[in-house]
Design a protein around this motif. Sequence first.
Motif, PDB file in Angstrom:
ATOM      1  N   ILE A  82       0.831  -1.201   0.000  1.00  0.00           N
ATOM      2  CA  ILE A  82       0.000   0.000   0.000  1.00  0.00           C
ATOM      3  C   ILE A  82       0.869   1.256   0.000  1.00  0.00           C
ATOM      4  CG2 ILE A  82      -1.663   1.355   1.354  1.00  0.00           C
ATOM      5  CD1 ILE A  82      -2.831  -1.327   2.302  1.00  0.00           C
ATOM      6  N   ILE A  83       1.933   1.246   0.793  1.00  0.00           N
ATOM      7  CA  ILE A  83       2.823   2.411   0.861  1.00  0.00           C
ATOM      8  C   ILE A  83       3.482   2.663  -0.493  1.00  0.00           C
ATOM      9  CG2 ILE A  83       4.978   3.276   1.861  1.00  0.00           C
ATOM     10  CD1 ILE A  83       4.105   1.877   4.491  1.00  0.00           C
ATOM     11  N   LYS A  84       3.851   1.605  -1.197  1.00  0.00           N
ATOM     12  CA  LYS A  84       4.422   1.759  -2.538  1.00  0.00           C
ATOM     13  C   LYS A  84       3.421   2.440  -3.474  1.00  0.00           C
ATOM     14  CE  LYS A  84       7.546  -2.236  -2.397  1.00  0.00           C
ATOM     15  NZ  LYS A  84       7.803  -3.594  -2.937  1.00  0.00           N
ATOM     16  N   ILE A  85       2.145   2.046  -3.361  1.00  0.00           N
ATOM     17  CA  ILE A  85       1.099   2.656  -4.187  1.00  0.00           C
ATOM     18  C   ILE A  85       0.932   4.125  -3.829  1.00  0.00           C
ATOM     19  CG2 ILE A  85      -1.378   2.655  -4.673  1.00  0.00           C
ATOM     20  CD1 ILE A  85      -1.323  -0.397  -4.267  1.00  0.00           C
ATOM     21  N   LEU A  86       0.953   4.428  -2.525  1.00  0.00           N
ATOM     22  CA  LEU A  86       0.802   5.816  -2.083  1.00  0.00           C
ATOM     23  C   LEU A  86       1.941   6.686  -2.611  1.00  0.00           C
ATOM     24  CD1 LEU A  86      -0.295   5.308   1.648  1.00  0.00           C
ATOM     25  CD2 LEU A  86      -1.750   5.686  -0.347  1.00  0.00           C
ATOM     26  N   LYS A  87       3.162   6.182  -2.499  1.00  0.00           N
ATOM     27  CA  LYS A  87       4.329   6.950  -2.953  1.00  0.00           C
ATOM     28  C   LYS A  87       4.309   7.152  -4.468  1.00  0.00           C
ATOM     29  CE  LYS A  87       7.527   5.787   0.789  1.00  0.00           C
ATOM     30  NZ  LYS A  87       8.790   5.092   1.163  1.00  0.00           N
ATOM     31  N   ALA A  88       3.799   6.155  -5.178  1.00  0.00           N
ATOM     32  CA  ALA A  88       3.744   6.261  -6.641  1.00  0.00           C
ATOM     33  C   ALA A  88       2.646   7.206  -7.107  1.00  0.00           C
ATOM     34  CB  ALA A  88       3.539   4.875  -7.253  1.00  0.00           C
ATOM     35  N   ASN A  89       1.763   7.599  -6.185  1.00  0.00           N
ATOM     36  CA  ASN A  89       0.637   8.456  -6.549  1.00  0.00           C
ATOM     37  C   ASN A  89       0.596   9.746  -5.718  1.00  0.00           C
ATOM     38  OD1 ASN A  89      -1.376   6.839  -8.494  1.00  0.00           O
ATOM     39  ND2 ASN A  89      -0.421   5.392  -7.079  1.00  0.00           N
ATOM     40  N   LEU A  90       1.764  10.233  -5.345  1.00  0.00           N
ATOM     41  CA  LEU A  90       1.831  11.460  -4.552  1.00  0.00           C
ATOM     42  C   LEU A  90       1.239  12.656  -5.297  1.00  0.00           C
ATOM     43  CD1 LEU A  90       5.305  11.508  -2.748  1.00  0.00           C
ATOM     44  CD2 LEU A  90       3.037  11.355  -1.720  1.00  0.00           C
ATOM     45  N   PHE A  91       1.369  12.663  -6.607  1.00  0.00           N
ATOM     46  CA  PHE A  91       0.961  13.829  -7.386  1.00  0.00           C
ATOM     47  C   PHE A  91      -0.380  13.621  -8.084  1.00  0.00           C
ATOM     48  CE2 PHE A  91       5.674  13.642  -7.423  1.00  0.00           C
ATOM     49  CZ  PHE A  91       5.881  14.671  -6.504  1.00  0.00           C
ATOM     50  N   THR A  92      -1.146  12.672  -7.563  1.00  0.00           N
ATOM     51  CA  THR A  92      -2.504  12.444  -8.047  1.00  0.00           C
ATOM     52  C   THR A  92      -3.437  12.340  -6.846  1.00  0.00           C
ATOM     53  OG1 THR A  92      -2.240  10.030  -8.028  1.00  0.00           O
ATOM     54  CG2 THR A  92      -1.661  11.179 -10.068  1.00  0.00           C
ATOM     55  N   LYS A 132       2.454  13.334   1.444  1.00  0.00           N
ATOM     56  CA  LYS A 132       2.282  14.539   0.632  1.00  0.00           C
ATOM     57  C   LYS A 132       2.909  15.761   1.314  1.00  0.00           C
ATOM     58  CE  LYS A 132      -1.892  13.387  -2.065  1.00  0.00           C
ATOM     59  NZ  LYS A 132      -1.552  13.920  -3.394  1.00  0.00           N
ATOM     60  N   ILE A 133       2.709  15.869   2.622  1.00  0.00           N
ATOM     61  CA  ILE A 133       3.269  17.006   3.351  1.00  0.00           C
ATOM     62  C   ILE A 133       4.794  16.912   3.396  1.00  0.00           C
ATOM     63  CG2 ILE A 133       3.380  18.154   5.596  1.00  0.00           C
ATOM     64  CD1 ILE A 133       0.788  18.599   3.927  1.00  0.00           C
ATOM     65  N   LYS A 134       5.320  15.697   3.517  1.00  0.00           N
ATOM     66  CA  LYS A 134       6.775  15.527   3.474  1.00  0.00           C
ATOM     67  C   LYS A 134       7.325  15.993   2.133  1.00  0.00           C
ATOM     68  CE  LYS A 134      10.408  12.061   4.040  1.00  0.00           C
ATOM     69  NZ  LYS A 134      10.714  10.617   4.308  1.00  0.00           N
ATOM     70  N   SER A 154       0.560  23.145  -4.013  1.00  0.00           N
ATOM     71  CA  SER A 154      -0.763  22.595  -3.722  1.00  0.00           C
ATOM     72  C   SER A 154      -1.335  21.882  -4.945  1.00  0.00           C
ATOM     73  CB  SER A 154      -1.706  23.705  -3.276  1.00  0.00           C
ATOM     74  OG  SER A 154      -3.038  23.250  -3.212  1.00  0.00           O
ATOM     75  N   GLU A 155      -1.225  22.512  -6.095  1.00  0.00           N
ATOM     76  CA  GLU A 155      -1.758  21.919  -7.321  1.00  0.00           C
ATOM     77  C   GLU A 155      -0.958  20.689  -7.729  1.00  0.00           C
ATOM     78  OE1 GLU A 155      -1.621  25.173 -10.021  1.00  0.00           O
ATOM     79  OE2 GLU A 155      -3.509  26.067  -9.300  1.00  0.00           O
ATOM     80  N   LYS A 156       0.355  20.745  -7.571  1.00  0.00           N
ATOM     81  CA  LYS A 156       1.203  19.612  -7.957  1.00  0.00           C
ATOM     82  C   LYS A 156       0.904  18.376  -7.116  1.00  0.00           C
ATOM     83  CE  LYS A 156       6.017  18.297  -8.818  1.00  0.00           C
ATOM     84  NZ  LYS A 156       5.753  17.916 -10.211  1.00  0.00           N
ATOM     85  N   LEU A 157       0.579  18.602  -5.842  1.00  0.00           N
ATOM     86  CA  LEU A 157       0.282  17.482  -4.941  1.00  0.00           C
ATOM     87  C   LEU A 157      -1.204  17.109  -4.946  1.00  0.00           C
ATOM     88  CD1 LEU A 157       2.597  18.472  -1.964  1.00  0.00           C
ATOM     89  CD2 LEU A 157       2.827  16.448  -3.421  1.00  0.00           C
ATOM     90  N   ALA A 158      -1.975  17.713  -5.862  1.00  0.00           N
ATOM     91  CA  ALA A 158      -3.377  17.351  -6.097  1.00  0.00           C
ATOM     92  C   ALA A 158      -4.286  17.585  -4.894  1.00  0.00           C
ATOM     93  CB  ALA A 158      -3.476  15.899  -6.555  1.00  0.00           C
TER      94      ALA A 158
END
Length: 290
Positions: free
Chosen positions: A191-201, A239-241, A258-262
């Motif tokens: 799950i963490i891998k998925i989260l990191k791969a989708n930081l900008f979505t 995202k905050i990191k 803000s926009e880049k991090l969706a």
Amino acid sequence: MRKYFKHKIKSLLVISRIVSIHYLEPEEPMRQEEEHHDFWEAVFVFKGLATYAQAGQSFELKEGQMVFHSPNVSHALSCDKGTKIFVVSFECLSEAMRFFDARTVKLKQRQTAFVREIIEIAKKTYDITFYNSDIELLSLLPQPTLGGEQLIKNYLEMLLIDIMRSLTETEYGNDVFLQETEINNKLAEDIIKILKANLFTRLSIDDIAKKISYSKAYIFRQFKSATNKSVMDYYLDLKIKAAKEMLRGDDMSVKEISEKLAFDSSNYFTKTFKKLTGLTPTEYKKRAIV
């Protein structure tokens, strides 16, 4: 004289009882009432689309998919006319069955072949009505096929083991040892891998559940157990990191970050950032520059 050594075979999982076997082709829409029982149940869609509820949440079960219902977890099944569904209920007390808790999988061709074998052997073994979805006592035919019950048990065990192997095996062997803590940690890592791969979505629990074929309830429970955080809280932390790293640079505005991090808006981003860091993005940026 040559010495011989007897190697004890370890069984990964053992099915002790078959409760029911059904192959359903409803001639009208089928809607089952929610139930729960102290044995496992697996549902496979040969053709069409079904809907199942598990622990109060509803999911789609597409053609070629199989879902597993754990003992004592409430569930229900519904489908339209023309759907073809296989349902098998069984008892298995092996620890490895935890792997299938709330899991939905897309069966491979060879795994579907195991299901077909179970159906064909069951027809020659038990005196049952295949098109009746009600659970009924399995009784042997007057002249059942030789070894039919054992073959059904063996094919079902082969199906389960093959699913486990297909989802965990690598070219270097099997790195997943099926202990509860390791399964939970592996799930959290995925799950963490998925989260990191989708930081900008933008990513939702529904998106994650589809990607890893687990129910949302199971994801909530196991991720919290492994990390002490909810999935979305962990996602916001990441995202905050990432936002902190961008703010330490001097080429992006708060709105751009803000926009880049969706984030939905720069106001929501600012509010979330301050909640997690104690500073607004602007305050953090000033301190980072100094």
